[in-house]
Design a protein around this motif. Sequence first.
Motif, PDB file in Angstrom:
ATOM      1  N   GLU A   1       0.832  -1.200   0.000  1.00 28.20           N
ATOM      2  CA  GLU A   1       0.000   0.000   0.000  1.00 28.20           C
ATOM      3  C   GLU A   1       0.869   1.253   0.000  1.00 28.20           C
ATOM      4  OE1 GLU A   1      -2.308  -0.331   3.511  1.00 28.20           O
ATOM      5  OE2 GLU A   1      -3.262  -2.232   2.936  1.00 28.20           O
ATOM      6  N   ALA A   2       0.303   2.340  -0.498  1.00 26.22           N
ATOM      7  CA  ALA A   2       0.985   3.628  -0.447  1.00 26.22           C
ATOM      8  C   ALA A   2       0.975   4.160   0.985  1.00 26.22           C
ATOM      9  CB  ALA A   2       0.298   4.630  -1.367  1.00 26.22           C
ATOM     10  N   PRO A   3       2.086   4.695   1.465  1.00 25.15           N
ATOM     11  CA  PRO A   3       2.066   5.350   2.775  1.00 25.15           C
ATOM     12  C   PRO A   3       1.089   6.530   2.754  1.00 25.15           C
ATOM     13  CG  PRO A   3       4.317   5.064   1.985  1.00 25.15           C
ATOM     14  CD  PRO A   3       3.414   4.756   0.843  1.00 25.15           C
ATOM     15  N   ARG A   4       0.206   6.588   3.732  1.00 29.63           N
ATOM     16  CA  ARG A   4      -0.779   7.664   3.814  1.00 29.63           C
ATOM     17  C   ARG A   4      -0.209   8.787   4.683  1.00 29.63           C
ATOM     18  NH1 ARG A   4      -5.948   7.164   2.740  1.00 29.63           N
ATOM     19  NH2 ARG A   4      -6.564   8.210   4.670  1.00 29.63           N
TER      20      ARG A   4
ATOM     21  N   ALA B   1      10.696   4.984  -2.244  1.00 29.31           N
ATOM     22  CA  ALA B   1      11.670   4.850  -3.324  1.00 29.31           C
ATOM     23  C   ALA B   1      12.612   3.675  -3.075  1.00 29.31           C
ATOM     24  CB  ALA B   1      12.468   6.147  -3.471  1.00 29.31           C
ATOM     25  N   VAL B   2      13.109   3.540  -1.865  1.00 31.90           N
ATOM     26  CA  VAL B   2      14.056   2.467  -1.562  1.00 31.90           C
ATOM     27  C   VAL B   2      13.369   1.110  -1.650  1.00 31.90           C
ATOM     28  CG1 VAL B   2      15.524   1.453   0.228  1.00 31.90           C
ATOM     29  CG2 VAL B   2      15.525   3.927  -0.133  1.00 31.90           C
ATOM     30  N   GLY B   3      12.129   1.035  -1.188  1.00 30.36           N
ATOM     31  CA  GLY B   3      11.409  -0.234  -1.203  1.00 30.36           C
ATOM     32  C   GLY B   3      10.752  -0.556  -2.523  1.00 30.36           C
ATOM     33  N   GLY B   4      10.802   0.365  -3.480  1.00 33.55           N
ATOM     34  CA  GLY B   4      10.166   0.134  -4.770  1.00 33.55           C
ATOM     35  C   GLY B   4       8.658   0.050  -4.673  1.00 33.55           C
ATOM     36  N   GLY B   5       8.075   0.715  -3.670  1.00 41.76           N
ATOM     37  CA  GLY B   5       6.631   0.650  -3.458  1.00 41.76           C
ATOM     38  C   GLY B   5       5.911   1.813  -4.083  1.00 41.76           C
ATOM     39  N   PRO B   6       4.600   1.876  -3.886  1.00 39.21           N
ATOM     40  CA  PRO B   6       3.818   2.979  -4.437  1.00 39.21           C
ATOM     41  C   PRO B   6       4.201   4.313  -3.809  1.00 39.21           C
ATOM     42  CG  PRO B   6       2.454   1.537  -3.065  1.00 39.21           C
ATOM     43  CD  PRO B   6       3.775   0.890  -3.190  1.00 39.21           C
ATOM     44  N   ALA B   7       4.035   5.373  -4.578  1.00 39.26           N
ATOM     45  CA  ALA B   7       4.357   6.711  -4.083  1.00 39.26           C
ATOM     46  C   ALA B   7       3.426   7.074  -2.929  1.00 39.26           C
ATOM     47  CB  ALA B   7       4.216   7.728  -5.210  1.00 39.26           C
ATOM     48  N   PRO B   8       3.907   7.913  -2.010  1.00 41.00           N
ATOM     49  CA  PRO B   8       3.064   8.323  -0.883  1.00 41.00           C
ATOM     50  C   PRO B   8       1.791   9.009  -1.348  1.00 41.00           C
ATOM     51  CG  PRO B   8       5.349   8.954  -0.520  1.00 41.00           C
ATOM     52  CD  PRO B   8       5.266   8.481  -1.925  1.00 41.00           C
ATOM     53  N   ALA B   9       0.734   8.798  -0.578  1.00 42.59           N
ATOM     54  CA  ALA B   9      -0.547   9.453  -0.842  1.00 42.59           C
ATOM     55  C   ALA B   9      -0.729  10.592   0.149  1.00 42.59           C
ATOM     56  CB  ALA B   9      -1.684   8.443  -0.700  1.00 42.59           C
ATOM     57  N   LEU B  10      -0.748  11.823  -0.369  1.00 54.31           N
ATOM     58  CA  LEU B  10      -1.002  12.986   0.487  1.00 54.31           C
ATOM     59  C   LEU B  10      -2.511  13.111   0.651  1.00 54.31           C
ATOM     60  CD1 LEU B  10       1.552  15.543  -1.029  1.00 54.31           C
ATOM     61  CD2 LEU B  10       1.846  14.021   0.931  1.00 54.31           C
ATOM     62  N   THR B  11      -3.005  12.830   1.836  1.00 54.49           N
ATOM     63  CA  THR B  11      -4.441  12.699   2.039  1.00 54.49           C
ATOM     64  C   THR B  11      -5.149  14.018   2.298  1.00 54.49           C
ATOM     65  OG1 THR B  11      -4.283  12.413   4.440  1.00 54.49           O
ATOM     66  CG2 THR B  11      -4.015  10.439   3.059  1.00 54.49           C
ATOM     67  N   GLY B  12      -4.430  15.023   2.802  1.00 57.95           N
ATOM     68  CA  GLY B  12      -5.078  16.254   3.224  1.00 57.95           C
ATOM     69  C   GLY B  12      -5.851  16.104   4.522  1.00 57.95           C
ATOM     70  N   GLU B  13      -5.910  14.885   5.056  1.00 51.21           N
ATOM     71  CA  GLU B  13      -6.623  14.673   6.321  1.00 51.21           C
ATOM     72  C   GLU B  13      -5.843  15.299   7.473  1.00 51.21           C
ATOM     73  OE1 GLU B  13      -7.336  10.524   6.860  1.00 51.21           O
ATOM     74  OE2 GLU B  13      -8.046  10.251   4.802  1.00 51.21           O
ATOM     75  N   PHE B  14      -6.557  15.635   8.521  1.00 58.51           N
ATOM     76  CA  PHE B  14      -5.901  16.232   9.683  1.00 58.51           C
ATOM     77  C   PHE B  14      -6.573  15.729  10.946  1.00 58.51           C
ATOM     78  CE2 PHE B  14      -9.368  19.031   8.472  1.00 58.51           C
ATOM     79  CZ  PHE B  14     -10.005  19.290   9.680  1.00 58.51           C
ATOM     80  N   ARG B  15      -5.834  15.860  12.052  1.00 60.97           N
ATOM     81  CA  ARG B  15      -6.377  15.538  13.364  1.00 60.97           C
ATOM     82  C   ARG B  15      -6.205  16.755  14.250  1.00 60.97           C
ATOM     83  NH1 ARG B  15      -3.079   9.940  14.103  1.00 60.97           N
ATOM     84  NH2 ARG B  15      -1.430  11.437  13.650  1.00 60.97           N
ATOM     85  N   LEU B  16      -7.307  17.187  14.851  1.00 63.28           N
ATOM     86  CA  LEU B  16      -7.225  18.330  15.748  1.00 63.28           C
ATOM     87  C   LEU B  16      -6.242  18.016  16.872  1.00 63.28           C
ATOM     88  CD1 LEU B  16     -10.978  19.388  16.026  1.00 63.28           C
ATOM     89  CD2 LEU B  16      -9.157  20.535  14.749  1.00 63.28           C
ATOM     90  N   GLY B  17      -5.378  18.967  17.175  1.00 65.06           N
ATOM     91  CA  GLY B  17      -4.397  18.759  18.233  1.00 65.06           C
ATOM     92  C   GLY B  17      -3.062  18.247  17.745  1.00 65.06           C
ATOM     93  N   ASP B  18      -2.979  17.780  16.481  1.00 63.12           N
ATOM     94  CA  ASP B  18      -1.681  17.365  15.969  1.00 63.12           C
ATOM     95  C   ASP B  18      -0.738  18.563  15.885  1.00 63.12           C
ATOM     96  OD1 ASP B  18      -2.269  14.722  15.726  1.00 63.12           O
ATOM     97  OD2 ASP B  18      -2.182  14.652  13.533  1.00 63.12           O
ATOM     98  N   VAL B  19       0.527  18.297  16.096  1.00 62.24           N
ATOM     99  CA  VAL B  19       1.555  19.337  16.020  1.00 62.24           C
ATOM    100  C   VAL B  19       1.971  19.512  14.566  1.00 62.24           C
ATOM    101  CG1 VAL B  19       3.930  19.893  16.657  1.00 62.24           C
ATOM    102  CG2 VAL B  19       2.358  18.943  18.363  1.00 62.24           C
ATOM    103  N   ARG B  20       2.065  20.750  14.113  1.00 56.99           N
ATOM    104  CA  ARG B  20       2.463  21.001  12.728  1.00 56.99           C
ATOM    105  C   ARG B  20       3.976  20.886  12.558  1.00 56.99           C
ATOM    106  NH1 ARG B  20       1.574  20.538   7.386  1.00 56.99           N
ATOM    107  NH2 ARG B  20       2.426  22.277   6.208  1.00 56.99           N
ATOM    108  N   HIS B  21       4.731  21.682  13.279  1.00 57.48           N
ATOM    109  CA  HIS B  21       6.192  21.653  13.159  1.00 57.48           C
ATOM    110  C   HIS B  21       6.817  21.577  14.551  1.00 57.48           C
ATOM    111  CE1 HIS B  21       5.747  22.818   8.983  1.00 57.48           C
ATOM    112  NE2 HIS B  21       5.228  23.992   9.300  1.00 57.48           N
TER     113      HIS B  21
END
Length: 355
Positions: free
Chosen positions: A234-237, A298-318
């Motif tokens: 699976e693509a990393p989400r 890239a190293v594992g030859g797997g599917p490209a990451p999927a940028l979901t745009g999903e968010f969780r309230l309270g997650d730290v940005r940086h």
Amino acid sequence: MRILVTGGAGFIGGHIVDAAVARGWKVRILDSLDPAVHPGPPWTNPAAELLVGDVCDAATVASALEGIDVVVHQSAKVGLGVDFSDAPDYIRNNDLATAVLLAGMASAGTDKLVLASSMVVYGEGAYTDSAGRLVRPGPRRVDDLERGIFDPRDPTTGEFLLPALVTEDAALDPRNVYAASKLAQENLASAWARSTGGTAIALRYHNVYGPRMPRDTPYAGVASLFRSALARGEAPRVFEDGGQRRSFIHVADVAEANLCAIGALADGRAVAPGSFRAYNVGASEVHTIGEVAGVLSAVGGGPAPALTGEFRLGDVRHITASSARAKVELGWTPRHGFEDGMREFATAPLRGERA
């Protein structure tokens, strides 16, 4: 040097044990070997003494402390958990266990402690405005997040803020139960040092990765979750836009930071008797979560990451670390670069696997 490593069969604790044994130190491990944490046969260094038991048990702790010079307290319930129902388990395994351990140290006369803490005690990292002034961001706006605007704003002007490196003097703002439990551990260690005349160092780990990392669990780190997705084909989400900045630090560098802290306690550097001091342990390089997913794909030859745009309230940005204090006072320098470290991690065995 004779050290006790609580949680010494775990991810970071196991690497600390390996590094200490390689240095010729005598090492005792205290670990419950909880099957929920160790889904396969746990790996422990055969040169270390293993004591199986619960840090919350005073008699077990008393036995583990016999003849010990320095305690390296790594045992903890880690990660952000599933929901608030995890709270009692976090408090038992992190705070009650630390209190029992410190009480045992006070009784045994063991006066040196290295504590595993975490970047999560800061909440959001450090930010500046466009003029370079430090600004404490408020919670991110839900309407911004829903529109794909993820960076925090100046709570006064509404201006977008610029990420900076967080230092140990930053205000602490734990935003979940795990973070609150880690800050409580620091406060307990500080109170113990003042009360007993002992010395305590807390190492605030940033995003640790490397061989023998936990996998397939809500408590695992993001790099491990990406690895697990790729193993399933699976693509990393990736949440938000993948631009979340972190200080990804290799576990071998974290182990070396612990050995430097032990050395500083043993020879009286950095921390005076009756004192507590905290140190960031993070990489010199700043990278994004999206970059981690990209390298692993890239190293594992797997599917490209999927940028979901999903968010969780309270997650730290940086949140990115300044580890200058550890470099100056403890003599520690990370040696594993991001690209090489992630490429190694992409194929390294995870917990329960063998190389």
